[in-house]
Scaffold this active site. Structure first.
Site, PDB file in Angstrom:
ATOM      1  N   HIS A 131       0.817  -1.202   0.000  1.00  0.00           N
ATOM      2  CA  HIS A 131       0.000   0.000   0.000  1.00  0.00           C
ATOM      3  C   HIS A 131       0.856   1.258   0.000  1.00  0.00           C
ATOM      4  O   HIS A 131       0.335   2.366  -0.205  1.00  0.00           O
ATOM      5  CB  HIS A 131      -0.934   0.008   1.210  1.00  0.00           C
ATOM      6  CG  HIS A 131      -2.384   0.021   0.833  1.00  0.00           C
ATOM      7  ND1 HIS A 131      -2.892   0.868  -0.136  1.00  0.00           N
ATOM      8  CD2 HIS A 131      -3.438  -0.696   1.282  1.00  0.00           C
ATOM      9  CE1 HIS A 131      -4.191   0.667  -0.259  1.00  0.00           C
ATOM     10  NE2 HIS A 131      -4.551  -0.277   0.583  1.00  0.00           N
ATOM     11  N   ASP A 320     -10.559  -9.273 -16.697  1.00  0.00           N
ATOM     12  CA  ASP A 320     -10.845 -10.512 -17.435  1.00  0.00           C
ATOM     13  C   ASP A 320      -9.544 -11.028 -18.029  1.00  0.00           C
ATOM     14  O   ASP A 320      -8.936 -10.386 -18.878  1.00  0.00           O
ATOM     15  CB  ASP A 320     -11.862 -10.220 -18.543  1.00  0.00           C
ATOM     16  CG  ASP A 320     -12.261 -11.459 -19.330  1.00  0.00           C
ATOM     17  OD1 ASP A 320     -11.684 -12.537 -19.079  1.00  0.00           O
ATOM     18  OD2 ASP A 320     -13.143 -11.345 -20.202  1.00  0.00           O
TER      19      ASP A 320
END
Length: 377
Positions: A131, A320
Site C-alpha cells: 500500500h 478478465d
C-alpha cells in the site's frame, strides 16, 4: 484440502513479439501460463512494480532495479470451487495467497501473485501488494492491464504514469509520525449482505430526510471515530485524468461522542459522511502546507475507531484474463489487528457486502440486531 505449490519464479518485464494465445484462439493453455506471460508484458510500462522498496533515513523509495515480481503457480487436486463454502477460512486467506522464500524480504516486495487451479477447471488469483506504492484504484488499473494483454491486446488501454513528485509531502511529517503500534483485539471476522433493494430503499429514505436536517456538532473530541480513505486524484490538478497508479488517498476521519451517534438518525449520520467528503480539498491543502494539528495519516487504533474501505468501484471486478470477469472478490481481513470493514460487490442479487472485523464476539449479536433495524425500515 491439499494445495501443491509447484512453481515459484521471479518474473521480469518481457516483450512477447508473437503475442499470447490461449483457449480463445483454439489453443488450451492454463490460466497460470496466460496470466504469467501477460504479467511479464504488463511490467514493461509498469516497470516500478518490478523494483523493490528501499529505506533512506526517514523516507521509503522505489528502486527500479527490475528484480521482478514473485509469481506462484499452485494446484488443488481434491476440491472444486463448488466446495468454496466448505473450505476453511484459514485456507482461503493463506494458502491461496503467494509467499516468497526466506532469502527474499517480503517487506521489500511491491507485488506478488499466485494462480491456483482447482479440480473443476476454475482458478483463483491471489494477490499481495504494498500500500506504500499502490492504492486500490492503482492496483485495479494494473490488474486490468494484465487482463487486457492476456486477452490479446498489445498494450493496456490506459497509459500508466508515475509522477510521484506531483503529490505534495507535508513539511510536518517525520519518521516518528509514520510509525504506529497497534494493539490486538479479539474481533470476530464477519460478512453482512445487503441486497440492491435494501440499498435503494435506504437511499430513498435518507434523501427525504436529509433535506431538512443539520449535522450534529462535532466540536468536542468524541469517543467514536470512523475513518475512510478518500481518492485525491481530482484535487491534484497537475495529474492527468487517468493513468496514475500510485497510492493517492487521504484518510478522512469523523469524530463524535457515543451519545451523539446514539441520538442521531441514519440520515444525520450520512450527513456527517457527506460533510467530511466535501471538506476533502480544504483538509488536503492544509495538510500539504503543514497547517494541521494532528497528522491525519497517523490513525489511532482503538476498539471504538472503525476504518472502512470501499472496493465496489475498483476495477478488480472488471478484470478478465480470458475466462470472464471474477465470480467473487475476497479481501484478507481475518488477522488484522484493528477494527476494519471493506465494502464489496457480489454477484446479483446480493450487490452490497460488508466484510471485515468490526466487533468482538460478545458484541456481535447486538451489532447484527442494529443492522437488521437499519435495513428493515
Amino acid at each position: 484440502m491439499e494445495i501443491k505449490k509447484y512453481t515459484k519464479t521471479r518474473f521480469h518485464p518481457t516483450q512477447f513479439p508473437d503475442g499470447i494465445k490461449h483457449h480463445r484462439h483454439g489453443v488450451s493453455l492454463s490460466a497460470a501460463k496466460v496470466i504469467r506471460e501477460a504479467l511479464a508484458k504488463a511490467l514493461v510500462p509498469y516497470y516500478p512494480v518490478a523494483g523493490r522498496l528501499v529505506s533512506f533515513d526517514d523516507r521509503i523509495e522505489v528502486a527500479c532495479n527490475g528484480e521482478g515480481v514473485w509469481f506462484v503457480e499452485a494446484a488443488v487436486a481434491d476440491r472444486s470451487l463448488n466446495d468454496w463454502e466448505a473450505i476453511p477460512l484459514s485456507v482461503v486467506k493463506e494458502e491461496l495467497l503467494p509467499s516468497c522464500p526466506p532469502h527474499l524480504n517480503q517487506q521489500e516486495m511491491i507485488l506478488m501473485m499466485q494462480v491456483t487451479h482447482f479440480q473443476c477447471g476454475g482458478f483463483v488469483v491471489g494477490l499481495k501488494f504494498s500500500h506504500l506504492v499502490f492504492d486500490g484504484i492503482g492496483v485495479g488499473q494494473f490488474l486490468k492491464a494484465i487482463g487486457e494483454i492476456a486477452c490479446g491486446q498489445t498494450h493496456p488501454s490506459i497509459d500508466p504514469f508515475w509522477y510521484r513528485d506531483t503529490i505534495p509531502a507535508s513539511p510536518m511529517l517525520s519518521k516518528s509520525s509514520l510509525s504506529l503500534l497497534t494493539p490486538k483485539f479479539d474481533i470476530v471476522n464477519s460478512m453482512y449482505d445487503f441486497s440492491i433493494q435494501t440499498i435503494e430503499r435506504l437511499k430513498e429514505k435518507i434523501a427525504k430526510e436529509t433535506s431538512n436536517i443539520n449535522s450534529p456538532p462535532l466540536s468536542a473530541i468524541g469517543d467514536v471515530c470512523l475513518t475512510f480513505a478518500a481518492n485525491i486524484r481530482h484535487v491534484l490538478f497537475q495529474l492527468p485524468k487517468a493513468g496514475y497508479y500510485g497510492n493517492c488517498v487521504y484518510p478522512l476521519t469523523i469524530t463524535a461522542t457515543g451519545e451523539q451517534i446514539m441520538q442521531a438518525s441514519l440520515a444525520e449520520l450520512v450527513g456527517l459522511i457527506k460533510d467530511a467528503k466535501e471538506s476533502l480539498p480544504t483538509k488536503f491543502k492544509e495538510w500539504a502546507s503543514g497547517n494541521f494539528k494532528e497528522d491525519p495519516y497517523k490513525i489511532s487504533i482503538s476498539y471504538n475507531h472503525l476504518t472502512l474501505s470501499d472496493w465496489r468501484w475498483i476495477e478488480f471486478y472488471e478484470t478478465d484474463y480470458g475466462w470472464g470477469i471474477p465470480n467473487s472478490i475476497s479481501p484478507k481481513t481475518h488477522d488484522f489487528s484493528f477494527t476494519c470493514g471493506i465494502l464489496l460487490k457480489q454477484p446479483l442479487p446480493k450487490d452490497g457486502v460488508l466484510e471485515g472485523q468490526v466487533v468482538m464476539k460478545e458484541h456481535e449479536q447486538r451489532f447484527i440486531d442494529e443492522i437488521n433495524k437499519c435495513v428493515n425500515v
